[in-house]
Design a protein around this motif. Sequence first.
Motif, PDB file in Angstrom:
ATOM      1  N   LEU A 125      29.570 -18.342  -4.458  1.00 26.99           N
ATOM      2  CA  LEU A 125      28.588 -17.600  -5.242  1.00 26.99           C
ATOM      3  C   LEU A 125      29.263 -16.589  -6.159  1.00 26.99           C
ATOM      4  O   LEU A 125      28.888 -16.435  -7.325  1.00 26.99           O
ATOM      5  CB  LEU A 125      27.604 -16.886  -4.309  1.00 26.99           C
ATOM      6  N   GLY A 160      30.290 -19.650   1.431  1.00 26.40           N
ATOM      7  CA  GLY A 160      29.177 -19.607   0.495  1.00 26.40           C
ATOM      8  C   GLY A 160      29.250 -18.402  -0.417  1.00 26.40           C
ATOM      9  O   GLY A 160      28.978 -18.500  -1.624  1.00 26.40           O
ATOM     10  N   GLU A 215      19.953 -17.534  -2.238  1.00 27.33           N
ATOM     11  CA  GLU A 215      21.003 -18.328  -1.582  1.00 27.33           C
ATOM     12  C   GLU A 215      21.801 -17.452  -0.623  1.00 27.33           C
ATOM     13  O   GLU A 215      22.108 -17.872   0.501  1.00 27.33           O
ATOM     14  CB  GLU A 215      21.917 -18.964  -2.620  1.00 27.33           C
ATOM     15  N   LYS A 239      23.962 -15.410 -11.537  1.00 35.03           N
ATOM     16  CA  LYS A 239      23.738 -15.861 -10.163  1.00 35.03           C
ATOM     17  C   LYS A 239      24.623 -15.068  -9.198  1.00 35.03           C
ATOM     18  O   LYS A 239      24.173 -14.656  -8.119  1.00 35.03           O
ATOM     19  CB  LYS A 239      24.018 -17.357 -10.030  1.00 35.03           C
ATOM     20  N   ASN A 266      19.642 -16.697   2.540  1.00 45.89           N
ATOM     21  CA  ASN A 266      19.504 -17.847   3.424  1.00 45.89           C
ATOM     22  C   ASN A 266      20.773 -18.080   4.235  1.00 45.89           C
ATOM     23  O   ASN A 266      20.717 -18.414   5.426  1.00 45.89           O
ATOM     24  CB  ASN A 266      19.133 -19.089   2.622  1.00 45.89           C
TER      25      ASN A 266
END
Length: 258
Positions: free
Chosen positions: A151, A147, A232, A159, A235
């Motif tokens: 990202l 992840g 994000e 982002k 999490n």
Amino acid sequence: MSENIRRFDQTSSPDVRQRFLIADQEAKRYLDGLIERILAHRAVEHPFLTRYAQKGLNKEGERKLFSECFYFFRWLPFYIAGMANATRDELIMRELLLNVQDEVGDGKTKLTTHSTIFNQFLHDIGISAQDIETYRPLETTTALNEGIRKLYTESHIMKALGALYADETMSATMVSKLNDGLKTQGYDEKIRYFWMLHMEAEVGHSNSVFNAIHSYIHDPGNRAQFEAGLMEFLNLLEAYWDGVDRIVYGSGSGQNLA
């Protein structure tokens, strides 16, 4: 001003990246507010980290914890370097590369990479390179690492910077709690060097993201992207610590490696 924000405003080491002193107080309040939000998130104030800081672990629990950490940390400098391909702003690129240089050294006065220091830490607490090679990390750990890669290297730069802001800001707290757990277990400063080093270094890394982003956050689209990346990341991190908690403290399994 809270103690947390003051820590990022005024770092104690001259070797740590400082924030720019900006005239835009609204931008500063916004970014400081996000620090409070990050540090209050369960991913950072996770029950596992609090318990470990206070009680430590036995050797098997320690082996699992720091093996999972290896698979969390292993490629992060490469992902941060990859972020530079998503921008044509030289200031953003410079701040990213300063973070990466911290991790891999400058080739002059700093010759030892942080990954080398971490591997020495693993060796010092009895976790060998073969142990790491044969260890199979949790799905939540793999999901966190993958992840972060997406990202940082496949997202809009705003982002990506939001995720990095969360990552670097929370790390100053995370490494402090892990250092406290090792201290509770009786490890001396020589063995804890990696974690002590990062208690200040991660503050500087967070400041680098502050320097890179502050002039962009008045645009509503940039702000939305920045916050999306931030959440994000948190999490994914929360799920990571939930997984570590399960295999170490045995939530619902009857296992306890404390």
